[in-house]
Design an enzyme around this catalytic site. Structure first.
Site, PDB file in Angstrom:
ATOM      1  CE  LYS A 213      -3.449   2.333   2.835  1.00 46.04           C
ATOM      2  NZ  LYS A 213      -4.057   2.392   4.167  1.00 46.04           N
ATOM      3  CD  GLU A 219      10.101  -6.037   5.836  1.00 42.54           C
ATOM      4  OE1 GLU A 219       9.769  -4.939   5.323  1.00 42.54           O
ATOM      5  OE2 GLU A 219       9.936  -6.300   7.051  1.00 42.54           O
ATOM      6  N   GLY A 274      -4.265  -1.654   6.045  1.00 38.15           N
ATOM      7  CA  GLY A 274      -3.689  -2.853   5.434  1.00 38.15           C
ATOM      8  C   GLY A 274      -4.300  -4.136   5.959  1.00 38.15           C
ATOM      9  NE  ARG A 275      -4.721  -3.122  12.295  1.00 43.37           N
ATOM     10  CZ  ARG A 275      -4.049  -1.982  12.224  1.00 43.37           C
ATOM     11  NH1 ARG A 275      -2.995  -1.888  11.408  1.00 43.37           N
ATOM     12  NH2 ARG A 275      -4.400  -0.916  12.935  1.00 43.37           N
ATOM     13  CD  GLU A 360       0.045  -3.786  12.042  1.00 47.37           C
ATOM     14  OE1 GLU A 360      -0.610  -3.537  11.009  1.00 47.37           O
ATOM     15  OE2 GLU A 360       1.175  -4.300  12.026  1.00 47.37           O
ATOM     16  CG  HIS A 391      -1.601 -34.905  19.230  1.00 48.58           C
ATOM     17  ND1 HIS A 391      -1.739 -36.142  19.810  1.00 48.58           N
ATOM     18  CD2 HIS A 391      -2.734 -34.707  18.507  1.00 48.58           C
ATOM     19  CE1 HIS A 391      -2.877 -36.692  19.432  1.00 48.58           C
ATOM     20  NE2 HIS A 391      -3.499 -35.844  18.629  1.00 48.58           N
ATOM     21  CE  LYS A 501       7.359  -0.965   8.717  1.00 51.08           C
ATOM     22  NZ  LYS A 501       6.224  -0.364   7.982  1.00 51.08           N
TER      23      LYS A 501
HETATM   24  O1  F6P Z   1       3.302  -4.001   9.919  1.00 51.03           O
HETATM   25  C1  F6P Z   1       3.316  -2.677   9.569  1.00 51.03           C
HETATM   26  C2  F6P Z   1       2.594  -2.492   8.265  1.00 51.03           C
HETATM   27  O2  F6P Z   1       2.529  -1.135   7.964  1.00 51.03           O
HETATM   28  C3  F6P Z   1       1.189  -3.103   8.271  1.00 51.03           C
HETATM   29  O3  F6P Z   1       0.253  -2.279   8.890  1.00 51.03           O
HETATM   30  C4  F6P Z   1       0.967  -3.300   6.806  1.00 51.03           C
HETATM   31  O4  F6P Z   1      -0.097  -4.182   6.533  1.00 51.03           O
HETATM   32  C5  F6P Z   1       2.326  -3.878   6.390  1.00 51.03           C
HETATM   33  O5  F6P Z   1       3.275  -3.172   7.203  1.00 51.03           O
HETATM   34  C6  F6P Z   1       2.643  -3.745   4.909  1.00 51.03           C
HETATM   35  O6  F6P Z   1       2.532  -2.392   4.546  1.00 51.03           O
HETATM   36  P1  F6P Z   1       2.484  -2.036   2.955  1.00 51.03           P
HETATM   37  O7  F6P Z   1       1.238  -2.689   2.395  1.00 51.03           O
HETATM   38  O8  F6P Z   1       2.424  -0.543   2.908  1.00 51.03           O
HETATM   39  O9  F6P Z   1       3.739  -2.617   2.333  1.00 51.03           O
END
Ligand code: F6P
Length: 543
Positions: A213, A219, A274-275, A360, A391, A501
């Site tokens: 987003k 990453e 995002g979530r 979160e 288990h 970060k």
């Molecule tokens: O974990 C932090 C966060 O900002 C989440 O809220 C989000 O879903 C995720 O990293 C990925 O963010 P993006 O979609 O901006 O890469």
């Protein structure tokens, strides 16, 4: 728009919390309640049927008078006001000055509410249409890779909310998959993960969805660069990369710079967190896997839960009751955790999604106005499928000192088409475990005694399909925001993820600094280098 805050009387809210806390502490004993009277007059029903699901609270340890205190708390915390404000697009995310309209993503035709501006509806319909165009091209084989072959594998690069929701849905709906297409998800920056995923993929028949987003997540940015090079290394000409790339982001120009064609960049609106976002462009891999009709059925299931949430009174409102039960157990037990145990292997990624969704959203210590909170907030959410978990950690759930509340998810009934009746055995175990956790078992030998009194909610799906999956995920989204509103936190921001970060950028710079130089170069010395970190860096450099 100014941030929305409902009319709340702080003294009334504090009194409601004090009453609930006092009751909770007086009910601390773990002895199993005598079998609860069925549906005591005027109290919350022991089971609530909503959007095709059954939520069964019969094994929760909430005596009738506590139910009244919790309903008073819901009223004092203005849950209904918050809910109505969220659904009509008010700025309920105060710290970011945004609405939270994930419910609009699953209501393209305004069936739930006609309160929203047409611009929102238009954005939702346009995104769904563009998702459908791309999905149809890929599923039909019309979409060809650079070498002229149809797509066989969809590799979704994204992390957190850009991964966990779609990954859960694709896993859960594996029986609804397109015969030619396989889905893969890559979030972690660990190259080991990349090697494990990419080794089974042919670049010439792989479509890569880059979902971020913000397009500021390191990453995903690095994984996208690695994936792009992987395509080039396979001999795909730079000018044809667009045949293998789709982007989901709110940063359209950044996506284009990677080689994604403009028509294959899907936007993420800033009024969806995002979530909470799998219902829109982030859900593209779901639509590719199950097809637009099944995706629409998933949206309809969620919309049905939204309608229940919007209309049911608190005593019969499944998400509100889940939130009140969570708040009660957190106050009463103080175990600091709550478990989600899906007795359905297809829902094995549900705990991971619910971890981010709830922790979160509500893992905070100040309220939406920045005032420190005086009570514990979000317990740690964890879980693994049953019967595997019987288990591994069920011993602690049955006989441990700490009492962990459990949401047990079940699918199906007693009929079974499996030749070895394994589904029936699975459900027999689920019911038996709930019985043992709740009722306990007296025995002369203390080693064999089960204290019982473990609070269990059973959430039952008659079957696992796009509609019931949508309803289940929406149920937890609404539970999550209600729980945040009870505690007073803003369930839509996530400032706690930023510091790590930023520090990682510093640490990486220090790692690449010359061997003996650990003193932070001025450019990155945002925080003084503490001895522990300095020592760790020295050791890493010595390897
Ligand atoms: O974990 C932090 C966060 O900002 C989440 O809220 C989000 O879903 C995720 O990293 C990925 O963010 P993006 O979609 O901006 O890469």
């Amino acid at each position: 728009m100014n941030a929305y805050f409902p009319p709340i009387d702080p003294l009334k809210l504090e009194a409601a919390w004090k009453a609930a806390d006092t009751l909770a502490k007086s009910c601390r004993g773990s002895s199993p309640l005598s079998p609860r009277p069925s549906e005591p007059d005027g109290e919350a029903p022991l089971t609530i049927d909503a959007a095709g699901l059954r939520v069964d609270f019969a094994r929760q340890q909430i005596p009738p008078h506590a139910q009244s205190a919790l309903h008073a708390l819901a009223e004092a915390a203005a849950l209904a006001n918050w809910r109505d404000a969220m659904l009509r697009g008010e700025t309920v995310n105060a710290s970011e000055g945004r609405a939270a309209l994930h419910t609009a993503l699953r209501d393209p035709n305004g069936e739930l509410t006609d309160d929203l501006p047409e611009s929102v509806r238009h954005t939702v319909r346009q995104t769904l249409a563009r998702m459908r165009t791309i999905s149809d091209q890929v599923r039909s084989g019309v979409w060809r890779g650079a070498s002229g072959r149809p797509i066989s594998d969809v590799l979704h690069l994204g992390i957190g909310g850009s991964q966990l929701g779609p990954e859960l849905a694709c896993d859960a709906l594996h029986r609804f998959s397109h015969p030619r297409l396989r889905n893969h998800f890559l979030g972690n920056i660990d190259p080991d993960r990349w090697h494990r995923v990419s080794r089974d993929l042919n670049p010439h028949t792989t479509l890569i969805i880059i979902a971020s987003k913000s397009w500021r997540t390191p990453e995903t940015a690095r994984n996208a660069q690695a994936a792009r090079q992987w395509l080039l290394d396979a001999g795909i000409a730079e000018g044809l990369l667009g045949r293998h790339l789709v982007a989901v982001s709110s940063n359209l120009e950044a996506a284009q710079s990677l080689g994604v064609l403009p028509e294959n960049i899907l936007a993420c609106p800033d009024w969806v967190g995002g979530r909470y976002s799998l219902w829109g462009a982030v859900g593209l891999p779901i639509m590719m896997q199950v097809g637009p009709e099944a995706f629409d059925a998933m949206l309809a299931g969620a919309r049905s839960m939204d309608s229940h949430f919007a209309r049911a009174p608190v005593s019969g409102n499944a998400p509100m009751q889940l939130a009140l039960t969570s708040a009660w157990n957190a106050a009463r037990l103080g175990s600091g955790t709550e478990a989600v145990i899906p007795y359905s292997d297809a829902l094995r990624r549900l705990p991971a999604h619910l971890q981010q969704l709830q922790m979160e959203s509500n893992g905070k210590s100040v309220n939406a106005r920045g005032e420190p909170l005086s009570r514990a907030t979000m317990p740690v959410v964890w879980g693994e499928p049953g019967t595997d978990s019987q288990h591994s950690f069920f011993q602690a759930l049955h006989q441990g000192v700490a009492i962990h509340p459990i949401d047990l998810i079940m699918v199906g009934g007693v009929s079974d088409t499996d030749p070895w009746l394994r589904s029936r055995v699975l459900n027999a175990n689920a019911v038996a475990q709930a019985q043992a956790l709740s009722n306990g078992y007296e025995h002369a030998d203390p080693q064999r005694r089960h204290p019982g009194g473990r609070p269990v909610t059973i959430i039952h799906l008659p079957q696992l399909n796009p509609a019931t999956l949508g309803a289940l995920i929406a149920l937890y989204e609404h539970k999550t925001v209600c729980l945040g509103w009870l505690w007073g936190v803003n369930p839509f921001d996530q400032w706690g993820v930023e510091l790590g970060k930023r520090l990682a950028v510093n640490v990486e710079a220090l790692m690449t600094a010359s061997t003996d130089q650990v003193a932070p170069p001025e450019a990155v010395a945002e925080l003084t280098l503490d001895p522990a970190t300095e020592s760790t860096l020295r050791y890493l450099k010595s390897l």
